[in-house]
Every structure is written in structure tokens, then in C-alpha cells.
Design a protein around this motif. Structure first.
Motif, PDB file in Angstrom:
ATOM      1  N   LYS A   1       0.832  -1.208   0.000  1.00 61.16           N
ATOM      2  CA  LYS A   1       0.000   0.000   0.000  1.00 61.16           C
ATOM      3  C   LYS A   1       0.865   1.256   0.000  1.00 61.16           C
ATOM      4  O   LYS A   1       0.456   2.304   0.509  1.00 61.16           O
ATOM      5  CB  LYS A   1      -0.917  -0.010   1.238  1.00 61.16           C
ATOM      6  CG  LYS A   1      -2.210   0.754   1.065  1.00 61.16           C
ATOM      7  CD  LYS A   1      -3.123   0.539   2.255  1.00 61.16           C
ATOM      8  CE  LYS A   1      -4.427   1.291   2.057  1.00 61.16           C
ATOM      9  NZ  LYS A   1      -5.372   1.042   3.172  1.00 61.16           N
ATOM     10  N   GLU A   2       2.053   1.182  -0.528  1.00 62.80           N
ATOM     11  CA  GLU A   2       2.984   2.299  -0.555  1.00 62.80           C
ATOM     12  C   GLU A   2       3.247   2.728  -1.995  1.00 62.80           C
ATOM     13  O   GLU A   2       3.320   1.890  -2.893  1.00 62.80           O
ATOM     14  CB  GLU A   2       4.306   1.900   0.098  1.00 62.80           C
ATOM     15  CG  GLU A   2       4.217   1.672   1.596  1.00 62.80           C
ATOM     16  CD  GLU A   2       3.945   2.958   2.354  1.00 62.80           C
ATOM     17  OE1 GLU A   2       4.403   4.022   1.900  1.00 62.80           O
ATOM     18  OE2 GLU A   2       3.240   2.906   3.390  1.00 62.80           O
TER      19      GLU A   2
ATOM     20  N   LYS B   1       7.549  11.025   0.369  1.00 65.25           N
ATOM     21  CA  LYS B   1       7.073  10.680   1.713  1.00 65.25           C
ATOM     22  C   LYS B   1       7.238  11.842   2.691  1.00 65.25           C
ATOM     23  O   LYS B   1       6.557  11.900   3.712  1.00 65.25           O
ATOM     24  CB  LYS B   1       7.836   9.449   2.210  1.00 65.25           C
ATOM     25  CG  LYS B   1       7.490   8.188   1.416  1.00 65.25           C
ATOM     26  CD  LYS B   1       8.256   6.973   1.901  1.00 65.25           C
ATOM     27  CE  LYS B   1       7.855   5.729   1.107  1.00 65.25           C
ATOM     28  NZ  LYS B   1       8.591   4.523   1.522  1.00 65.25           N
TER      29      LYS B   1
ATOM     30  N   SER C   1       4.705  17.690   2.986  1.00 62.26           N
ATOM     31  CA  SER C   1       3.445  17.823   3.725  1.00 62.26           C
ATOM     32  C   SER C   1       2.989  19.270   3.684  1.00 62.26           C
ATOM     33  O   SER C   1       3.811  20.196   3.613  1.00 62.26           O
ATOM     34  CB  SER C   1       3.611  17.351   5.177  1.00 62.26           C
ATOM     35  OG  SER C   1       4.473  18.212   5.888  1.00 62.26           O
TER      36      SER C   1
ATOM     37  N   LYS D   1      -2.948   9.319  -2.916  1.00 66.17           N
ATOM     38  CA  LYS D   1      -3.443   9.037  -1.558  1.00 66.17           C
ATOM     39  C   LYS D   1      -2.384   9.351  -0.501  1.00 66.17           C
ATOM     40  O   LYS D   1      -2.702   9.802   0.597  1.00 66.17           O
ATOM     41  CB  LYS D   1      -3.914   7.583  -1.475  1.00 66.17           C
ATOM     42  CG  LYS D   1      -5.193   7.360  -2.283  1.00 66.17           C
ATOM     43  CD  LYS D   1      -5.802   5.997  -2.037  1.00 66.17           C
ATOM     44  CE  LYS D   1      -7.161   5.896  -2.736  1.00 66.17           C
ATOM     45  NZ  LYS D   1      -7.807   4.587  -2.535  1.00 66.17           N
ATOM     46  N   LYS D   2      -1.112   9.098  -0.827  1.00 60.96           N
ATOM     47  CA  LYS D   2      -0.034   9.442   0.109  1.00 60.96           C
ATOM     48  C   LYS D   2       0.038  10.954   0.304  1.00 60.96           C
ATOM     49  O   LYS D   2       0.202  11.446   1.427  1.00 60.96           O
ATOM     50  CB  LYS D   2       1.296   8.908  -0.427  1.00 60.96           C
ATOM     51  CG  LYS D   2       2.462   9.080   0.515  1.00 60.96           C
ATOM     52  CD  LYS D   2       2.346   8.129   1.683  1.00 60.96           C
ATOM     53  CE  LYS D   2       3.567   8.129   2.552  1.00 60.96           C
ATOM     54  NZ  LYS D   2       3.471   7.141   3.650  1.00 60.96           N
TER      55      LYS D   2
ATOM     56  N   LYS E   1      -2.876  12.130   2.405  1.00 61.33           N
ATOM     57  CA  LYS E   1      -2.681  11.723   3.805  1.00 61.33           C
ATOM     58  C   LYS E   1      -1.762  12.697   4.538  1.00 61.33           C
ATOM     59  O   LYS E   1      -1.936  12.943   5.740  1.00 61.33           O
ATOM     60  CB  LYS E   1      -2.087  10.310   3.843  1.00 61.33           C
ATOM     61  CG  LYS E   1      -1.933   9.736   5.239  1.00 61.33           C
ATOM     62  CD  LYS E   1      -1.370   8.327   5.175  1.00 61.33           C
ATOM     63  CE  LYS E   1      -1.202   7.754   6.588  1.00 61.33           C
ATOM     64  NZ  LYS E   1      -0.600   6.391   6.524  1.00 61.33           N
ATOM     65  N   ASN E   2      -0.805  13.277   3.813  1.00 61.22           N
ATOM     66  CA  ASN E   2       0.126  14.227   4.421  1.00 61.22           C
ATOM     67  C   ASN E   2      -0.331  15.673   4.246  1.00 61.22           C
ATOM     68  O   ASN E   2       0.485  16.599   4.275  1.00 61.22           O
ATOM     69  CB  ASN E   2       1.528  14.023   3.836  1.00 61.22           C
ATOM     70  CG  ASN E   2       2.168  12.739   4.321  1.00 61.22           C
ATOM     71  OD1 ASN E   2       1.788  12.190   5.356  1.00 61.22           O
ATOM     72  ND2 ASN E   2       3.143  12.246   3.569  1.00 61.22           N
ATOM     73  N   ARG E   3      -1.641  15.833   4.023  1.00 63.33           N
ATOM     74  CA  ARG E   3      -2.303  17.153   4.014  1.00 63.33           C
ATOM     75  C   ARG E   3      -1.773  18.071   2.907  1.00 63.33           C
ATOM     76  O   ARG E   3      -1.653  19.281   3.097  1.00 63.33           O
ATOM     77  CB  ARG E   3      -2.162  17.822   5.387  1.00 63.33           C
ATOM     78  CG  ARG E   3      -2.731  16.988   6.529  1.00 63.33           C
ATOM     79  CD  ARG E   3      -2.547  17.664   7.864  1.00 63.33           C
ATOM     80  NE  ARG E   3      -1.150  17.912   8.180  1.00 63.33           N
ATOM     81  CZ  ARG E   3      -0.312  16.980   8.621  1.00 63.33           C
ATOM     82  NH1 ARG E   3      -0.734  15.750   8.815  1.00 63.33           N
ATOM     83  NH2 ARG E   3       0.942  17.293   8.890  1.00 63.33           N
TER      84      ARG E   3
END
Length: 322
Positions: free
Chosen positions: A94-95, A165, A168, A189-190, A193-195
Motif C-alpha cells: 500500500k505504498e 514521503k 506535507s 493518496k499518500k 494523507k500528508n495534508r
């Protein structure tokens, strides 16, 4: 200055690997046969792990049989597979940049074909893969099989994972064309998730269809459909780069697209972090066969199935220097 390479598997449960046993480790100088350490400590001492494991590799990935739950034709000459796997494997996949090898259960290992993960459902244990039928390996996947052999997880499907990764609360531009729509899902999606605020420019490409509509429906992103290789598409991307204070650009597609995106970034005069899909021909995924090895402009040789590289260095060598 020496260019130090980073292995995507360093510190994972699959490190140390066969490359440590043969003094060909990508990262650890001791496990390259040298008498000194120059790894610049990155959280895990690979040599210590090797010693603790009795001077041998740790557990390595093996082929496992998996069931195909659904097979759906999408666009032109493309297929989507829904495959049942363990919840643990689905979580590992899922990465962004995750991929696996697939082949028919009756076929020899040289039919292994690397496939990017489009989506992973770790609650129910499913992964979703989309591919374009081009050569002998993918034509064999097209045969009506209910079972495959799967080997994974692998994670080096993208260059620039550290930037991806880390970013943000920033503005990010995601560009995807053709079958490369598939790996863009986990990237988007990553970022969410990190706004981060995401602008997604998607191009049907030769697939002729936006086949990820259901997967991006409802996501808090701005979606623009455009031919990114056209003059209108390039004008659009340059305007976004010029006016939206973009901190990260993701390019999903061919090396020609990557080169075009980097050219546009340079023409506009901005300096976002760049993430691109890894388009090298990957055969074993373990750095053993050498099929994916490239030589960078500084002469350094890199096994691209496991080595994280700067996007510019790869594209400068593969496109600009050719």
C-alpha cells in the motif's frame, strides 16, 4: 565527491540480501569488501544486521500462489486484475512505488513480469493491477488463468520516494499518462494523507480511457483531463508551475514525458522536488541479474530495481544524453 547509492530495501525485513553475501551490497561499504565505513548512518547498520544473522542473508521473497478474483478489460489492449493476497502483503504493497512479479503457475521464472500496484485493500486482502498487453510476458498474463505465482513486495517503482514521503502541507502537481494512471493512485493518496493540496492532470494516452475514475472519485483533489504532450497541455502545466507555488511534481509515464516535464520546470524557472516512475526493464528485482543496471553521467553504475536515484540524473542519462 563520491556518489553514494541508497538501496530501497535497506533496513527492511529483506535486508541483508544476496548482494551482502557476494560483497555487492548497494549501500554498505563493508559488504562491498572495503575496510572502512562510509554509509553515513541512515538508521540501520546493514553490516551489523549481517553479523547478527550469522554472516548470511535474511529471509528473501519467494513465489506464492495467488487467486485472480476478477479480470476486466479496460481501454485499448489493457487489463485490470483483482488478486487475493494476505492482508499483511496488501499492507506492505500500500505504498507508492510498490510492485510485484507475476507469472502463470505453469511458466518458467523468466516469464516473471513486474507490475505496479494500482490499489491495495489491506482490510480484505486484495491488490489491484492494471497493465497494457505488449510483449510475450503480458500476453501470457492475458490467458484466462485463475491462479498466478506472485513474488513481492518490492518498492522501487518510483524515483524520489524520500521527497514524496516527506512533503506535507504543500501544493503538489501529479501528472499521469496512459497506463501510468495506475501507480498514480497510491501517490495521490499518500500526498492527501500528508495534508497536501493535489492538482491531478490526467491524460488518456494510448489507453484511450481514464480507467481510474472510480478510484479517484470523492478524493479532495483538483482533476484536469488533458493531452499532456499537446501544446495546450504544456501551456496548462507551465501555468500551474508558474502560478500555484508547486513544491513537488510527480510524472507518471514514459521517459519522454519525464524529460518534457523537467524541461517545462526549467523553462518556468521553479525548483520543485521531482518524482518519476521507474521505467527501466526490471527482470529479477533483487539486483542480481544486472538487466536493469544503468550508468549515470558520472560513471556510477546503479541497479535500478533496488536503488533510489535522483530523477534528473536518470533522465539526463536515458533521454537527454542519447
Amino acid at each position: 565527491m563520491k556518489y553514494r547509492l541508497e538501496c530501497v530495501d535497506a533496513g527492511s525485513e529483506y535486508c541483508p540480501c544476496y548482494l551482502a553475501e557476494t560483497n555487492n551490497c548497494i549501500t554498505c561499504s563493508h559488504l562491498q569488501g572495503k575496510q572502512f565505513c562510509d554509509c553515513e548512518w541512515r538508521g540501520t547498520c546493514i553490516y551489523q544486521e549481517y553479523v547478527n544473522n550469522g554472516y548470511q542473508k535474511t529471509y528473501q521473497r519467494e513465489d506464492i500462489p495467488v487467486q485472480v478474483e476478477k479480470r476486466e478489460s479496460i481501454g485499448s489492449n489493457c487489463m485490470m486484475l483483482k488478486i487475493k493476497v494476505s492482508k499483511t502483503l496488501a499492507r506492505q504493497l500500500k505504498e507508492p512505488g510498490a510492485y510485484v512479479f507475476l507469472r502463470g503457475t505453469d511458466l518458467p521464472h523468466y516469464f516473471d513480469v513486474p507490475m505496479s500496484i494500482m490499489e491495495a485493500d489491506d482490510s480484505n486482502g486484495y491488490i489491484y493491477i492494471s497493465y497494457q498487453t505488449l510483449g510475450a510476458k503480458t500476453k501470457k498474463l492475458d490467458e484466462d488463468r485463475s491462479e498466478f505465482l506472485l513474488r513481492g513486495p518490492y518498492w522501487n517503482g518510483l524515483y524520489g520516494l524520500k521527497s514524496l514521503k516527506k512533503v506535507s502541507e504543500d501544493n503538489c502537481l501529479v501528472i499521469a499518462r496512459g497506463i501510468a494512471q495506475a501507480p498514480a493512485i497510491l501517490v495521490i493518496k499518500k500526498l492527501i494523507k500528508n495534508r497536501n493540496k493535489v492538482i491531478f492532470v490526467v491524460d488518456k494516452g494510448v489507453v484511450g480511457e481514464i480507467f481510474i475514475e472510480d478510484l479517484i472519485d470523492g478524493l479532495d483533489i483538483r482533476i484536469i483531463e488533458e493531452d499532456v504532450q499537446s501544446e495546450n497541455g504544456k501551456f496548462l502545466i507551465k501555468n500551474i508551475l508558474r502560478n500555484e507555488d508547486i513544491g513537488l511534481v510527480y510524472s507518471g509515464g514514459s521517459d519522454v514525458l519525464h524529460a518534457s516535464v523537467i524541461n517545462m520546470i526549467d523553462q518556468v524557472g521553479v525548483n520543485p522536488n521531482i518524482v518519476i516512475t521507474n521505467n527501466n526493464e526490471i527482470c529479477c528485482g533483487e539486483g542480481i541479474c544486472g538487466g536493469c543496471t544503468i550508468r549515470l553521467s558520472n560513471g556510477v553504475r546503479a541497479k535500478t530495481c533496488k536503488t533510489q536515484l535522483e530523477a534528473r540524473k536518470v533522465i539526463e542519462r536515458r533521454v537527454f544524453d542519447d
